[in-house]
Design an enzyme around this catalytic site. Sequence first.
Site, PDB file in Angstrom:
ATOM      1  N   SER A 146       0.813  -1.591   0.182  1.00 25.71           N
ATOM      2  CA  SER A 146      -0.014  -0.063  -0.156  1.00 25.71           C
ATOM      3  C   SER A 146       0.409   1.684  -0.206  1.00 25.71           C
ATOM      4  CB  SER A 146      -0.843   0.219   1.269  1.00 25.71           C
ATOM      5  OG  SER A 146      -1.495   1.013   1.473  1.00 25.71           O
ATOM      6  N   TYR A 159      -3.028  -1.055   9.987  1.00 28.42           N
ATOM      7  CA  TYR A 159      -3.059  -1.240   8.636  1.00 28.42           C
ATOM      8  C   TYR A 159      -1.758  -0.313   8.215  1.00 28.42           C
ATOM      9  CZ  TYR A 159      -4.194  -0.734   3.510  1.00 28.42           C
ATOM     10  OH  TYR A 159      -4.034  -1.488   2.319  1.00 28.42           O
TER      11      TYR A 159
END
Length: 253
Positions: A146, A159
């Site tokens: 990400s 995350y």
Amino acid sequence: MTRRCALVTGGSRGIGAAIANRLAADGHRVAVHCRADSAAAKTVVDALPGTGHALIAGDLGAPGAAHEVVRSAVGLLGAVDVLVNNAGAYTEQPVATTSFEEWQADWRRLVDVNLLGPADLIWQFVDHLRHRVQGPQGARIVNVGSRGAYRGEPDAPAYGATKAALHSLTQSLAVSLGPLGVAVTAVAPGFVRTDLTEPMLVGPVADEVRRQSPLGRIALPQDVAATVAWLSSADAEWCSGTVVDVNGASHLR
């Protein structure tokens, strides 16, 4: 010519479904993994180009799941040449407003799914490669990380941290698996329009996300899938160890 086989985790929707479709279009037989929504995953499998595809279910955050997922993929496809670690979890957990109990639970779940799940799958995949007749040469591992691993995720720190760890794991294993002929890469997408993110893209929010990229649009799952498909190919071997930004220049490093 023998068709290559791929295992795509988290393939029942969004980016994972687009990756499965692109790999199938490129000639792979694909095992589409889902955590629990087998009906959605079956819809994806049934729509894939070509034949010989398969569906696999399992919670990759649970101990022992990786062994069963890889074993099932090998059993259904005959072998696996490409592992795409796409399955992941996202939870917003602002530290100032999240209870300690929720904080702990969120961290443990995201570490299990976003880091330990891919790590366990990679071990099982490499074990399969080492013991199959044709050996590991030419195999590929592509991890879906990400943009948040680099720019930070203030409201979702677990995350961001687990995706950063996945990027690091990618680079470590590119070095250790290189002598076996296995190339290991990752992609780092930015914001992608999927069925999960679509409800967020209302009014000014959509305009704000669109302005993040100088290209003036919001990414589609197919944008990520195209990069993953290339990294899975023989042509991308020399990119081993690379984390490819797929964010439309919305974040530069």
